[in-house]
Scaffold this active site. Sequence first.
Site, PDB file in Angstrom:
ATOM      1  N   ARG A   1     -46.751  -4.241   6.676  1.00 47.19           N
ATOM      2  CA  ARG A   1     -45.820  -2.908   6.657  1.00 47.19           C
ATOM      3  C   ARG A   1     -45.055  -2.814   5.862  1.00 47.19           C
ATOM      4  NH1 ARG A   1     -43.993  -3.227  13.379  1.00 47.19           N
ATOM      5  NH2 ARG A   1     -43.050  -5.188  11.785  1.00 47.19           N
TER       6      ARG A   1
ATOM      7  N   ASN B   1     -47.769  -1.907  13.790  1.00 49.27           N
ATOM      8  CA  ASN B   1     -48.592  -2.684  14.450  1.00 49.27           C
ATOM      9  C   ASN B   1     -49.270  -2.780  16.170  1.00 49.27           C
ATOM     10  OD1 ASN B   1     -47.643  -5.139  12.413  1.00 49.27           O
ATOM     11  ND2 ASN B   1     -46.204  -5.909  14.052  1.00 49.27           N
TER      12      ASN B   1
END
Length: 101
Positions: A19, A37
């Site tokens: 990320r 996520n």
Amino acid sequence: MTVRQHVHVSGRVQGVFYRDTCRRFAEERGVAGWVRNLYNGDVEAVFEGRPDVVAEMASWAAHGPPAARVSHCTGVAEEPEGLSGFHVLPDAPPGDDPRAR
């Protein structure tokens, strides 16, 4: 012209700085959107911007950062929403599966 791509990435993609690397890569290219996520270990992201840089982000998503092991990556073109900036969102709660939409 602005386009939007919604991607879903499976494999070893959590706990490998996916990320944060995605955010930095997007910011460097001026791409708006978000990444988060999913409860099942996958990652989803949305990229908005010029067609060439959104395509570059989608290509990057299929490989991820060096520690990632992407086994599957799908992308769906969507109508742009006019997002600004790129954000790492909180983890998706169980039951929030983008493929079920």
